[in-house]
Design a protein around this motif. Structure first.
Motif, PDB file in Angstrom:
ATOM      1  N   LEU A 407      33.885   0.099   5.868  1.00  0.00           N
ATOM      2  CA  LEU A 407      33.327   1.732   6.177  1.00  0.00           C
ATOM      3  C   LEU A 407      32.054   1.882   6.718  1.00  0.00           C
ATOM      4  O   LEU A 407      31.561   2.953   6.967  1.00  0.00           O
ATOM      5  CB  LEU A 407      33.176   1.884   4.313  1.00  0.00           C
ATOM      6  N   SER A 408      31.465   0.716   6.882  1.00  0.00           N
ATOM      7  CA  SER A 408      29.613   0.638   7.396  1.00  0.00           C
ATOM      8  C   SER A 408      30.280   1.326   9.145  1.00  0.00           C
ATOM      9  O   SER A 408      28.911   1.443   9.893  1.00  0.00           O
ATOM     10  CB  SER A 408      28.990  -0.030   7.114  1.00  0.00           C
ATOM     11  N   GLY A 409      30.584   0.667   9.460  1.00  0.00           N
ATOM     12  CA  GLY A 409      31.169   0.372  11.066  1.00  0.00           C
ATOM     13  C   GLY A 409      32.079   1.607  11.746  1.00  0.00           C
ATOM     14  O   GLY A 409      32.383   2.071  12.909  1.00  0.00           O
ATOM     15  N   ALA A 410      33.205   2.481  10.621  1.00  0.00           N
ATOM     16  CA  ALA A 410      34.227   3.541  11.193  1.00  0.00           C
ATOM     17  C   ALA A 410      34.016   4.513  11.900  1.00  0.00           C
ATOM     18  O   ALA A 410      34.298   3.953  12.997  1.00  0.00           O
ATOM     19  CB  ALA A 410      34.646   3.570  10.353  1.00  0.00           C
ATOM     20  N   SER A 411      32.472   4.907  11.954  1.00  0.00           N
ATOM     21  CA  SER A 411      32.083   6.064  13.036  1.00  0.00           C
ATOM     22  C   SER A 411      31.803   5.406  14.069  1.00  0.00           C
ATOM     23  O   SER A 411      31.247   5.931  15.301  1.00  0.00           O
ATOM     24  CB  SER A 411      30.640   6.818  12.153  1.00  0.00           C
ATOM     25  N   VAL A 412      30.963   4.260  13.462  1.00  0.00           N
ATOM     26  CA  VAL A 412      30.916   3.520  14.947  1.00  0.00           C
ATOM     27  C   VAL A 412      31.587   3.111  16.003  1.00  0.00           C
ATOM     28  O   VAL A 412      31.043   3.346  17.181  1.00  0.00           O
ATOM     29  CB  VAL A 412      29.937   2.654  14.810  1.00  0.00           C
ATOM     30  N   SER A 413      32.841   2.887  15.366  1.00  0.00           N
ATOM     31  CA  SER A 413      33.733   2.602  16.150  1.00  0.00           C
ATOM     32  C   SER A 413      34.267   3.860  16.798  1.00  0.00           C
ATOM     33  O   SER A 413      35.077   3.706  18.087  1.00  0.00           O
ATOM     34  CB  SER A 413      34.562   1.953  15.376  1.00  0.00           C
ATOM     35  N   ASN A 414      34.544   4.373  16.246  1.00  0.00           N
ATOM     36  CA  ASN A 414      35.035   5.660  16.242  1.00  0.00           C
ATOM     37  C   ASN A 414      34.354   6.641  18.062  1.00  0.00           C
ATOM     38  O   ASN A 414      34.494   6.809  18.681  1.00  0.00           O
ATOM     39  CB  ASN A 414      35.095   7.384  15.966  1.00  0.00           C
ATOM     40  N   ALA A 415      32.627   6.362  17.979  1.00  0.00           N
ATOM     41  CA  ALA A 415      31.472   6.613  18.745  1.00  0.00           C
ATOM     42  C   ALA A 415      32.114   5.921  20.094  1.00  0.00           C
ATOM     43  O   ALA A 415      32.326   6.424  20.755  1.00  0.00           O
ATOM     44  CB  ALA A 415      30.085   6.827  18.191  1.00  0.00           C
ATOM     45  N   VAL A 416      32.404   4.529  19.731  1.00  0.00           N
ATOM     46  CA  VAL A 416      32.359   3.558  21.403  1.00  0.00           C
ATOM     47  C   VAL A 416      33.906   4.129  22.281  1.00  0.00           C
ATOM     48  O   VAL A 416      34.027   4.136  23.208  1.00  0.00           O
ATOM     49  CB  VAL A 416      32.174   2.385  20.313  1.00  0.00           C
ATOM     50  N   ARG A 417      34.531   4.822  20.913  1.00  0.00           N
ATOM     51  CA  ARG A 417      35.989   4.971  21.601  1.00  0.00           C
ATOM     52  C   ARG A 417      36.550   6.641  22.146  1.00  0.00           C
ATOM     53  O   ARG A 417      36.414   5.867  22.943  1.00  0.00           O
ATOM     54  CB  ARG A 417      37.187   4.697  20.509  1.00  0.00           C
ATOM     55  N   ASN A 418      34.951   7.126  21.400  1.00  0.00           N
ATOM     56  CA  ASN A 418      34.803   8.316  22.438  1.00  0.00           C
ATOM     57  C   ASN A 418      33.757   8.825  23.140  1.00  0.00           C
ATOM     58  O   ASN A 418      33.704   9.271  23.902  1.00  0.00           O
ATOM     59  CB  ASN A 418      34.817   9.210  21.625  1.00  0.00           C
ATOM     60  N   GLY A 419      33.530   6.846  23.465  1.00  0.00           N
ATOM     61  CA  GLY A 419      32.217   7.194  25.151  1.00  0.00           C
ATOM     62  C   GLY A 419      30.974   7.740  24.681  1.00  0.00           C
ATOM     63  O   GLY A 419      30.192   7.987  25.708  1.00  0.00           O
ATOM     64  N   MET A 420      30.684   7.609  22.925  1.00  0.00           N
ATOM     65  CA  MET A 420      29.194   8.486  22.949  1.00  0.00           C
ATOM     66  C   MET A 420      28.576   7.609  23.158  1.00  0.00           C
ATOM     67  O   MET A 420      26.858   7.225  22.437  1.00  0.00           O
ATOM     68  CB  MET A 420      29.625   9.264  21.316  1.00  0.00           C
ATOM     69  N   ILE A 421      28.322   5.641  23.234  1.00  0.00           N
ATOM     70  CA  ILE A 421      27.474   5.113  23.369  1.00  0.00           C
ATOM     71  C   ILE A 421      27.644   4.679  24.337  1.00  0.00           C
ATOM     72  O   ILE A 421      28.415   3.773  24.928  1.00  0.00           O
ATOM     73  CB  ILE A 421      27.554   3.769  22.258  1.00  0.00           C
ATOM     74  N   LYS A 422      26.100   4.525  25.293  1.00  0.00           N
ATOM     75  CA  LYS A 422      26.206   3.894  26.277  1.00  0.00           C
ATOM     76  C   LYS A 422      26.421   1.846  26.552  1.00  0.00           C
ATOM     77  O   LYS A 422      26.018   1.525  25.531  1.00  0.00           O
ATOM     78  CB  LYS A 422      24.624   3.746  26.700  1.00  0.00           C
ATOM     79  N   GLY A 423      27.230   1.671  27.110  1.00  0.00           N
ATOM     80  CA  GLY A 423      27.200   0.727  27.378  1.00  0.00           C
ATOM     81  C   GLY A 423      28.179   0.455  27.158  1.00  0.00           C
ATOM     82  O   GLY A 423      29.073  -0.855  26.867  1.00  0.00           O
TER      83      GLY A 423
END
Length: 600
Positions: A407-423
């Protein structure tokens, strides 16, 4: 009744079995939980975790019952043998005493000297002990039983001994070679079936061990890259590269991820620093018994708990840092509204059902694929209740950690897969942690926690290898040293040979999907149902009323869970192969119908 011979038994406590079981569930699927939660949706994710906890705990309970109920038959047989031996002893004593009295009656006319010789020693005809002759003039003769078949034991003592069976089976331990999954299959279906089951158990253990070994080595290599800027490994020189340093046996990488040597030009076969450390620790732990490495198991379980809590806190802070995205929309608003039109340009996670719900059933279910590895620790419990309660609590503890991390990492994982986090090019849990510091990199504390988590993954490897070793020794007749080399050393050699191979991960995933699901969940339930019938039939043929039995509702529930679990595993396999919900649903219904018709 004679006391049983004393043996140096080894016991595992409640906390020991809990720690071992929890460590065994700390597998490669743990690092995919943020992705799984994002694909499933938050509510569905929690529901699937809860159902998996209940399913795994139920399977463990049935497996432990099948193991420990075998002691009932052993206890009854032991009492029957002792009573028969005592009956024979009494019959022999009676014959000697009767002959003695006849001799005394014949010689009573004056041959006192011969009587005195008889009075000295009378050998016991059965045990070799000496009986002191009773003075026939002063002491009464023992009262003879009413008939030849009456037991020497008084009726009250006999009833007391029989009533102590329920207590006796708690004082004994089931024999692992007889009550393991392979041993149960031999009792239920015969030797030929047990050969196939033994092969399946070894294959399951190796699938689990290989995946865990690869993960552990990759985590340690990724940690060295984060700490020192690079990690190095030995491998065959690559002559196909235009890099002038490609002829070197040393290959280094500065890529901090769970696939550190991917794209670095390194060959498929590598012996990295992380591999050496993980292999050394694993093989060393494999040389001792479970009860002798409990201090290490407790420490590694503590590392797992600390790592899960810290990972959740870091991921939560990263999610909070994504609040202002998509033209100022807040994270709370996106989570509340969801992404109704299917737009994947945000880190929003669906509250109820995510975009790929059916693809998440398998990873969640196989996070609890530890049942096949639990017989060695369950057989060392002091009581049956300790075994199944500890296994059930391990399922609850790990379910809570899975829920927290996912639950704590779901949104971060989505952001990485959608290219929202640099690197961010990898949404693996540990790769997300390594992205937590932005351009400055993760903090030293987080690097240490990643290292602790890497070491905690070593804890389950000796348990997997122990299952394979015991199966090879007990069921394949392999000598202890070759069995140790095949189960503890050979898997690490295979990992080194394929450390940088793209196909290895797919091989482990598919072999685990096709073998581990049925072996871990379906087989223990099927054996429990069959053994109930086999043992009940044997008890009736022996007129034995002391075998523990359960009401019919338990068998009905077990059969229902068996059908549901087996059909669900088939659904996951078909869905993974065809990516078609229609075909997967048809396979589910067909499997459920076939399993309902199966006669155990």
């Amino acid at each position: 009744m004679t006391d049983p011979p004393t043996t140096n038994k080894k016991y595992l406590s409640y906390s020991a079995i809990l720690a071992i079981s929890a460590n065994t569930m700390n597998g490669p699927a743990f690092t995919t939980l943020p992705d799984v939660a994002a694909d499933a949706g938050l509510c569905l994710y929690v529901t699937l975790i809860a159902l998996s906890v209940a399913m795994a705990a139920f399977v463990c309970r049935r497996m432990v019952f099948a193991m420990w109920s075998s002691i009932d038959e052993e206890s009854v047989v032991n009492i029957d043998v002792e009573q028969q031996q005592e009956k024979e002893d009494y019959s022999s004593i009676k014959k000697v005493d009767s002959g003695l009295m006849q001799s005394l009656a014949i010689d009573s006319s004056g041959k006192e000297e011969e009587v005195g010789e008889i009075d000295e020693i009378i050998p016991d005809a059965t045990s070799g002990k000496e009986l002191t002759h009773r003075e026939h003039d002063n002491e009464p003769r023992p009262q003879e039983p009413k008939n030849e078949g009456e037991s020497l034991l008084p009726h009250e003592e006999h009833e007391e001994n029989m009533a102590m069976i329920d207590e006796d089976y708690n004082k004994e331990q089931p024999l692992l070679e007889q009550t393991s999954i392979v041993g149960q299959s031999r009792e239920a279906y015969g030797k030929q079936a047990s050969i196939y089951v033994a092969f399946t158990m070894v294959a399951s253990a190796l699938c689990l061990a290989l995946a865990q070994m690869m993960l552990c080595a990759a985590i340690l290599d990724g940690m060295f890259v984060a700490l020192g800027g690079k990690s190095c490994a030995l491998g065959w020189p690559s002559s196909s590269s235009e890099d002038p340093t490609s002829s070197s046996w040393m290959h280094c990488t500065s890529h901090s991820s769970m696939k550190p040597y991917s794209g670095s030009g390194a060959p498929v076969s590598l012996i990295s620093v992380g591999w050496v450390i993980a292999a050394s620790a694993s093989v060393a732990m494999g040389t001792v018994d479970l009860d002798e490495m409990m201090s290490i198991q407790y420490f590694l379980f503590g590392c797992l708990v600390v790592s899960a809590v810290r990972f959740s806190a870091v991921l939560k802070n990263m999610a909070n840092g994504l609040e202002e995205v998509n033209d100022g929309d807040s994270m709370e608003r996106m989570l509340a509204e969801g992404d109704e039109d299917g737009d994947s340009s945000s880190s929003a996670v669906k509250w109820f059902v995510g975009p790929n719900p059916f693809q998440t059933i398998g990873p969640i279910m196989f996070n609890f694929a530890f049942v096949v590895t639990s017989p060695p620790s369950s057989a060392m419990a002091k009581k049956e209740t300790i075994a199944y309660k500890a296994l059930g609590m391990a399922c609850l503890v790990m379910g809570a950690m899975y829920t927290m991390v996912g639950l704590s990492g779901a949104s971060v994982s989505n952001a990485v897969r959608n290219g929202m986090i640099k690197g961010g090019d990898d949404s693996n849990l540990l790769s997300l942690i390594l992205l937590s510091g932005g351009d400055d990199g993760p903090s030293m504390l987080d690097l240490c926690i990643v290292g602790l988590f890497g070491f905690s993954t070593v804890a389950s490897i000796p348990v997997y290898c122990l299952l394979a070793k015991e199966t090879l020794i007990s069921d394949a007749g392999v000598a202890p040293l070759p069995a140790f080399l095949l189960s503890n050393v050979l898997p690490w050699v295979l990992v080194a040979l394929t450390y940088n191979a793209a196909f290895f991960e797919a091989f482990v995933n598919w072999s685990g999907l096709l073998i581990l699901g049925y072996a871990n969940f379906s087989m223990p339930l099927l054996l429990d149902l069959k053994l109930k019938q086999v043992r009940a039939s044997r008890a009736m043929s022996q007129n034995n009323k002391m075998i523990r039995s359960e009401d019919g509702s338990t068998a009905t529930i077990t059969k229902g869970v068996f059908i549901l679990v087996t059909a669900s595993i088939t659904l996951v396999i078909v869905m993974s192969i065809s990516n078609s919900l229609t075909l997967a649903s048809v396979a589910f219904l067909l499997t459920a119908g076939l399993m309902a018709r199966v006669r155990v």
